[in-house]
Write an enzyme that holds these catalytic residues in place. Sequence first.
Site, PDB file in Angstrom:
ATOM      1  N   PRO A   1      -3.673   2.378  23.049  1.00 23.00           N
ATOM      2  CA  PRO A   1      -2.412   1.660  22.847  1.00 23.00           C
ATOM      3  C   PRO A   1      -2.193   1.343  21.374  1.00 23.00           C
ATOM      4  O   PRO A   1      -3.146   1.051  20.646  1.00 23.00           O
ATOM      5  CB  PRO A   1      -2.605   0.370  23.659  1.00 23.00           C
ATOM      6  CG  PRO A   1      -4.080   0.200  23.792  1.00 23.00           C
ATOM      7  CD  PRO A   1      -4.693   1.562  23.708  1.00 23.00           C
ATOM      8  N   SER A   2      -0.948   1.404  20.935  1.00 16.15           N
ATOM      9  CA  SER A   2      -0.608   0.996  19.572  1.00 16.15           C
ATOM     10  C   SER A   2      -0.877  -0.501  19.435  1.00 16.15           C
ATOM     11  O   SER A   2      -0.773  -1.251  20.405  1.00 16.15           O
ATOM     12  CB  SER A   2       0.872   1.283  19.317  1.00 16.15           C
ATOM     13  OG  SER A   2       1.332   0.536  18.212  1.00 16.15           O
TER      14      SER A   2
ATOM     15  N   ASP B   1      -3.204   6.462  -3.010  1.00 14.52           N
ATOM     16  CA  ASP B   1      -2.037   5.862  -2.361  1.00 14.52           C
ATOM     17  C   ASP B   1      -1.486   4.746  -3.251  1.00 14.52           C
ATOM     18  O   ASP B   1      -1.978   4.506  -4.352  1.00 14.52           O
ATOM     19  CB  ASP B   1      -2.363   5.378  -0.936  1.00 14.52           C
ATOM     20  CG  ASP B   1      -3.237   4.139  -0.930  1.00 14.52           C
ATOM     21  OD1 ASP B   1      -3.969   3.927  -1.911  1.00 14.52           O
ATOM     22  OD2 ASP B   1      -3.197   3.370   0.051  1.00 14.52           O
TER      23      ASP B   1
ATOM     24  N   GLU C   1     -12.190   6.912   6.937  1.00 13.05           N
ATOM     25  CA  GLU C   1     -11.189   7.402   7.870  1.00 13.05           C
ATOM     26  C   GLU C   1     -10.611   8.679   7.272  1.00 13.05           C
ATOM     27  O   GLU C   1     -10.657   8.877   6.052  1.00 13.05           O
ATOM     28  CB  GLU C   1     -10.084   6.364   8.054  1.00 13.05           C
ATOM     29  CG  GLU C   1     -10.569   5.106   8.755  1.00 13.05           C
ATOM     30  CD  GLU C   1      -9.449   4.098   8.975  1.00 13.05           C
ATOM     31  OE1 GLU C   1      -9.100   3.869  10.143  1.00 13.05           O
ATOM     32  OE2 GLU C   1      -8.938   3.543   7.989  1.00 13.05           O
ATOM     33  N   ALA C   2     -10.046   9.529   8.126  1.00 11.62           N
ATOM     34  CA  ALA C   2      -9.482  10.796   7.639  1.00 11.62           C
ATOM     35  C   ALA C   2      -8.406  10.547   6.587  1.00 11.62           C
ATOM     36  O   ALA C   2      -8.193  11.354   5.682  1.00 11.62           O
ATOM     37  CB  ALA C   2      -8.902  11.590   8.805  1.00 11.62           C
ATOM     38  N   ASN C   3      -7.741   9.369   6.660  1.00  9.84           N
ATOM     39  CA  ASN C   3      -6.668   9.061   5.706  1.00  9.84           C
ATOM     40  C   ASN C   3      -7.167   8.796   4.284  1.00  9.84           C
ATOM     41  O   ASN C   3      -6.366   8.592   3.375  1.00  9.84           O
ATOM     42  CB  ASN C   3      -5.825   7.876   6.203  1.00  9.84           C
ATOM     43  CG  ASN C   3      -6.615   6.570   6.281  1.00  9.84           C
ATOM     44  OD1 ASN C   3      -7.604   6.366   5.584  1.00  9.84           O
ATOM     45  ND2 ASN C   3      -6.157   5.671   7.133  1.00  9.84           N
TER      46      ASN C   3
ATOM     47  N   THR D   1       1.000  -2.399  17.558  1.00  7.83           N
ATOM     48  CA  THR D   1       2.228  -3.081  17.131  1.00  7.83           C
ATOM     49  C   THR D   1       3.460  -2.811  17.993  1.00  7.83           C
ATOM     50  O   THR D   1       4.411  -3.570  17.944  1.00  7.83           O
ATOM     51  CB  THR D   1       2.577  -2.668  15.681  1.00  7.83           C
ATOM     52  OG1 THR D   1       2.628  -1.235  15.624  1.00  7.83           O
ATOM     53  CG2 THR D   1       1.543  -3.173  14.697  1.00  7.83           C
TER      54      THR D   1
ATOM     55  N   SER E   1       0.808  -1.220   0.000  1.00  8.56           N
ATOM     56  CA  SER E   1       0.000   0.000   0.000  1.00  8.56           C
ATOM     57  C   SER E   1       0.844   1.274   0.000  1.00  8.56           C
ATOM     58  O   SER E   1       1.569   1.532  -0.951  1.00  8.56           O
ATOM     59  CB  SER E   1      -0.943  -0.038   1.203  1.00  8.56           C
ATOM     60  OG  SER E   1      -1.834   1.034   1.183  1.00  8.56           O
TER      61      SER E   1
END
Length: 562
Positions: A521-522, A284, A389-391, A524, A67
């Site tokens: 929390p992340s 993208d 999503e904002a992305n 990853t 991606s």
Amino acid sequence: MKEEQRLLLLHSSSLFFPPQGVKLSYGTAGFRADASILKSTVHRVGILAALRSLKTQSVVGLMITASHNKVTDNGVKIVDPSGGMLTQEWEPFADQLASAQTPEAFLSLITEFVEKEKIPLDGVQSAEILLGRDTRPSGESLLEAAKQGISSILGAIALDLGILTTPQLHWMVRARNKGMKATEPAYFEQISSSFRCLVDLIPNETKSSKMDNTVVVDGADGVGGEKLEVLKSMLTSLVIEVRNTGKGGGLLNDGVGADYVQKEKVVPRGFCSNDVGLRCASLDGDADRLVYFSLPTSSSRKIDLVDGDKILSLFALFIKEQLSILTKEGTEKLDNSYHARLGVIQTAYANGASTDYLKESGLEVIFTPTGVKHLHEKAAQFDIGIYFEANGHGTILFSESWLSWLEARNNELGLASEGSEQQKAALRLLSVSKLINQAVGDALSCLLLVEVILQHKGWSIHKWNELYQDLPSRQLKVKVVDRTAVATANAETVAISPPGIQEAIDAETAKYPKGRCFIRPSGTEDVIRVYAEASTQEAADSLAGSVAKIVDRFLGFSSSQQ
């Protein structure tokens, strides 16, 4: 398991050893890492895809892409029979399979899983896997590894569809399992003909307005630019100028693409001061995200960003408008009984101004935890569910039952009042359901839908961008000893542990006008992500910084030494 099958798997796995000390995890993006360490993983995902096809007795997909990551990375993910992502129930098995260190451990894992899931592994049942890859140089050798994995399962067939956008593969898997034609030309034909139908239904009063019908698109030097060159020749009433097509020697996702534009808010490579005021868009690397932008001045690299929240707002307004026309009481005695439930789905990362705007527009807004899987699942619970999503990743889902009703309603209106505003609204909604990719976010189909809605409304990109003013925001991350110490609720907007942290965040947030802040929390790494909004950028920065200190006090390295 047949002896022949056992030997095939043992032989196949002995050719691909996972790198020592590398532990990959299957998430929303599948497996993703530097391409040089992925062969074993992709080989095993080929086996996983064949097992998934046998289990579901359906066609599944396998996509090789990373991606928006840099060109030296790659990844692999499975497309489920619905055209969606691999079911979450199978993700732990994917992790175990990828990290099994010996052929024996690998075989034992498969044997156990096949028995538990009752997968017919006798060579009698057939499995079919559609394969796609993006334009990364590493894609070809990884594709061969996937094929070898698939062929180590008796009865499994791999169909290589070549270079595709990720959404094209998702669309093809969904179409195939619905008994429809599942080829790239069929995909292009469906979205271009739906677009033309919507153009034909643009009201006469806006048709005559002198709206600029040119959009300049940054293809991220990836597969999307390549496919857009094909698609644009099939369109009328829209001029698409594609830059960064991947043919000019530019590097994939390097200073280009939706992720870069959305995060950095600067002009991508290939755009200059001559483009001031033009309507521009960015895809993208694998064309599943889309954002728009314009250049306000010739002297600055800064852009006016029109992100996924604004695309969602545009789509929601248009759908709501068509629904209200459709359900308006007419003089004809027709069944108006089905009032569609329209839902707008966001995560806590959506700008607060967009949520306020949508609610003020009379729309039902629902929040889910971060991640496309959560958004997609929630959207599917509505007659029409829109998520973004904002992305720039998002789509619109239409329930089968509501579409059946809409088809019947359109036929009724055709007989009773052909050409009426109600029938036009029904036709527009049917066309949107065919133009949008209901399997997954698709930059190409979303681009066409944005363009036709802007033409329908007679809006410039500037008018669209003025729907609301984004609140300034800031995102930070704080390194912690153990990210699992934070547990959240209410779609990740409230921290329920450790005790006292949410109260401290609330007290800090209350000091700022229009303040909003949450931590999570992340998925990853051992970091806690902080998101803050406030009425000014300075205030948003200050709030984020203060909450980062609170996180450090409760969970940081200094807290563990007290």
